[in-house]
Motif scaffolding. Structure first.
Motif, PDB file in Angstrom:
ATOM      1  N   PRO A  44       6.600  13.416 -12.642  1.00 47.09           N
ATOM      2  CA  PRO A  44       7.127  14.488 -11.490  1.00 47.09           C
ATOM      3  C   PRO A  44       6.306  14.479 -10.398  1.00 47.09           C
ATOM      4  O   PRO A  44       5.065  14.897 -10.566  1.00 47.09           O
ATOM      5  CB  PRO A  44       7.510  15.693 -12.141  1.00 47.09           C
ATOM      6  N   HIS A  45       6.735  14.278  -9.148  1.00 50.39           N
ATOM      7  CA  HIS A  45       5.914  14.494  -7.829  1.00 50.39           C
ATOM      8  C   HIS A  45       6.712  14.355  -6.528  1.00 50.39           C
ATOM      9  O   HIS A  45       7.738  13.686  -6.661  1.00 50.39           O
ATOM     10  CB  HIS A  45       4.643  13.541  -7.875  1.00 50.39           C
ATOM     11  N   LEU A  46       6.224  14.745  -5.517  1.00 51.77           N
ATOM     12  CA  LEU A  46       6.975  14.425  -4.333  1.00 51.77           C
ATOM     13  C   LEU A  46       6.359  13.538  -3.420  1.00 51.77           C
ATOM     14  O   LEU A  46       5.078  13.581  -3.146  1.00 51.77           O
ATOM     15  CB  LEU A  46       7.107  15.733  -3.396  1.00 51.77           C
ATOM     16  N   HIS A  47       6.927  12.574  -3.049  1.00 53.15           N
ATOM     17  CA  HIS A  47       6.380  11.499  -1.947  1.00 53.15           C
ATOM     18  C   HIS A  47       7.175  11.675  -0.803  1.00 53.15           C
ATOM     19  O   HIS A  47       8.354  11.852  -0.837  1.00 53.15           O
ATOM     20  CB  HIS A  47       6.648   9.936  -2.605  1.00 53.15           C
ATOM     21  N   TRP A  48       6.226  11.688   0.274  1.00 57.27           N
ATOM     22  CA  TRP A  48       6.650  12.103   1.618  1.00 57.27           C
ATOM     23  C   TRP A  48       6.174  10.912   2.549  1.00 57.27           C
ATOM     24  O   TRP A  48       5.073  10.797   2.544  1.00 57.27           O
ATOM     25  CB  TRP A  48       6.244  13.472   1.958  1.00 57.27           C
ATOM     26  N   PRO A  95       0.755  -1.169   0.167  1.00 53.32           N
ATOM     27  CA  PRO A  95      -0.056   0.135  -0.161  1.00 53.32           C
ATOM     28  C   PRO A  95       1.056   1.265  -0.058  1.00 53.32           C
ATOM     29  O   PRO A  95       2.108   1.304   0.271  1.00 53.32           O
ATOM     30  CB  PRO A  95      -0.948   0.146   1.346  1.00 53.32           C
ATOM     31  N   HIS A  96       0.100   2.389  -0.302  1.00 56.49           N
ATOM     32  CA  HIS A  96       0.884   3.582  -0.413  1.00 56.49           C
ATOM     33  C   HIS A  96       1.373   4.054   0.959  1.00 56.49           C
ATOM     34  O   HIS A  96       0.646   4.368   1.739  1.00 56.49           O
ATOM     35  CB  HIS A  96       0.007   4.791  -1.212  1.00 56.49           C
ATOM     36  N   SER A  97       2.676   4.063   1.090  1.00 60.92           N
ATOM     37  CA  SER A  97       3.199   4.372   2.517  1.00 60.92           C
ATOM     38  C   SER A  97       3.383   5.943   2.830  1.00 60.92           C
ATOM     39  O   SER A  97       3.674   6.313   4.147  1.00 60.92           O
ATOM     40  CB  SER A  97       4.492   3.647   2.616  1.00 60.92           C
ATOM     41  N   LEU A 146       2.448  10.280   1.207  1.00 58.59           N
ATOM     42  CA  LEU A 146       1.546  11.277   0.708  1.00 58.59           C
ATOM     43  C   LEU A 146       2.211  12.007  -0.773  1.00 58.59           C
ATOM     44  O   LEU A 146       3.454  12.193  -0.452  1.00 58.59           O
ATOM     45  CB  LEU A 146       1.319  12.271   1.759  1.00 58.59           C
ATOM     46  N   ASP A 147       1.578  11.963  -1.557  1.00 57.85           N
ATOM     47  CA  ASP A 147       2.073  12.501  -2.765  1.00 57.85           C
ATOM     48  C   ASP A 147       1.542  13.962  -3.139  1.00 57.85           C
ATOM     49  O   ASP A 147       0.478  14.289  -2.751  1.00 57.85           O
ATOM     50  CB  ASP A 147       1.545  11.741  -4.048  1.00 57.85           C
ATOM     51  N   PHE A 148       2.505  14.914  -3.328  1.00 60.54           N
ATOM     52  CA  PHE A 148       2.058  16.140  -3.783  1.00 60.54           C
ATOM     53  C   PHE A 148       2.421  16.382  -5.347  1.00 60.54           C
ATOM     54  O   PHE A 148       3.532  15.950  -5.886  1.00 60.54           O
ATOM     55  CB  PHE A 148       3.010  17.475  -3.182  1.00 60.54           C
TER      56      PHE A 148
HETATM   57 ZN   LIG Z   1       3.728   8.318  -3.537  1.00 62.60          ZN
END
Ligand SMILES: [Zn+2]
Length: 274
Positions: free
Chosen positions: A250-254, A171-173, A175-177
Motif C-alpha cells: 500500500p502507498h499513494l503514487h501521485w 522512470p518513476h513518473s 512521488l510515493d507516500f
Molecule cells: Zn510510485
C-alpha cells in the motif's frame, strides 16, 4: 562621493529589474522533470505561450507581472530550450539533475513481461490516460503551493531509474507516500475529475484537472470515491490508498503534469531537493 557612487552602482547591479515573487521562488527548478518559470512582463492581457507545440500555464504573479509556468519533460537534455511567446522565441536554460536507480522485485513476472493480451490492454489504457494529460481547460489553478494529498513520509522520489526483476522500465513518473491502505486522499488544489479507471499498471486511478494543463493523477487506490465530471474543492476526499495494479504494497503514487510533461510533485509542496 566617489565611494557613494561606487556603492550605488554595486547595488544597482545586485538588485534584479524586478523582485522575484513567491511563486517563482517556489516553482522555478529548471531541470529535466522540473519546472521553468519565465517572466513575461506586464502587458495588459495574458501572452499566449506554447512549449513543444503545447499550451502553457500563464498567470499573473503578485497581481503585476505575467509568468509562464513550464513543465520540462524528464527526457529533455540540459541546455537551451525555446518557448513560443505570442509567436516570438524566448530561450531558457535547463540545468542537469542526477536521478538515482531503484531495483524492485515483483512476484508477478507478468507485471514485468506482460502477455500479448495484457499489452493490448496496456496500450489502450495508455492512450486513454495520455489524452487526459493533454487536456487544457481555461480555469486558473486555485493554488500552486499544493497541500499534500496525504500526511505521511515520502518514500520513492520522482525520476528514479527503475529496474523490475533486473529489467529497466520507465522512470518513476511521480512521488510515493508510504501510508496505510484506507488512508483518505485529498485533492491538493481545486479541480474537476476528468478520468477514473482501473488500469493494468496503475490500478484504481483518478485524474484531477486543476486548470491550464496542471493535472494530478493518483493511483494504486483501494477505493475511488468520485466520478468523472465532479468538481472538487481544495481538500475534498477523492478515494482511499491501496495497492492495486503494479505495487509491492500500500502507498499513494501521485503524478503532477504541466503542459503534458510529468514533473516532480515535490516542487509543488515545497519539498524539492536538488
Ligand atoms: Zn510510485
Amino acid at each position: 562621493m566617489l565611494r557613494a557612487l561606487v556603492l550605488l552602482f554595486a547595488l544597482t547591479l545586485a538588485v534584479p529589474a524586478h523582485a522575484e515573487g513567491f511563486l517563482t521562488r517556489l516553482l522555478n527548478k529548471p531541470v529535466p522533470g522540473g519546472v521553468a518559470v519565465i517572466d513575461l512582463g506586464s502587458a495588459a492581457s495574458a501572452p499566449s505561450v506554447r512549449y513543444e507545440g503545447k499550451p502553457v500555464l500563464v498567470l499573473r504573479e503578485d497581481g503585476k507581472r505575467w509568468i509562464a509556468v513550464v513543465g520540462i519533460p524528464l527526457s529533455v537534455k540540459p541546455g537551451e530550450q525555446t518557448l513560443d511567446v505570442g509567436g516570438q522565441a524566448t530561450v531558457f536554460r535547463v540545468s542537469p539533475r542526477t536521478y538515482r536507480e531503484q531495483r524492485i522485485t515483483l512476484k508477478n513476472q507478468r507485471q514485468v513481461d506482460p502477455n500479448p493480451e495484457d499489452l493490448k490492454r496496456i496500450e489502450r489504457e495508455l492512450a486513454e490516460q495520455n489524452q487526459a494529460y493533454r487536456q487544457f481547460s481555461p480555469r486558473q489553478p486555485s493554488n500552486l503551493l499544493f497541500d499534500k494529498p496525504v500526511e505521511g513520509p515520502l518514500s520513492s522520489p520522482f525520476g528514479l531509474r527503475r529496474f523490475f526483476n533486473g529489467q529497466e522500465r520507465n522512470p518513476h513518473s511521480g512521488l510515493d507516500f508510504a501510508v496505510p491502505a484506507g488512508t483518505p486522499i485529498k485533492t491538493p488544489a481545486a479541480g474537476k475529475v476528468i478520468l477514473t479507471g482501473d488500469y493494468f499498471f496503475n490500478g484504481r486511478t483518478v485524474f484531477v484537472d486543476h486548470g491550464q494543463g496542471l493535472i494530478s493523477m493518483f493511483c494504486h487506490l483501494s477505493k475511488v470515491e468520485v466520478q468523472v465530471g465532479d468538481e472538487l474543492e481544495r481538500g475534498a476526499v477523492l478515494g482511499q490508498v491501496g495497492s492495486t495494479g503494479r505495487a509491492t504494497g500500500p502507498h499513494l503514487h501521485w503524478n503532477v503534469s504541466l503542459n503534458d510533461s510529468r514533473v516532480d510533485p515535490a516542487i509543488f509542496i515545497g519539498a524539492y531537493k536538488p
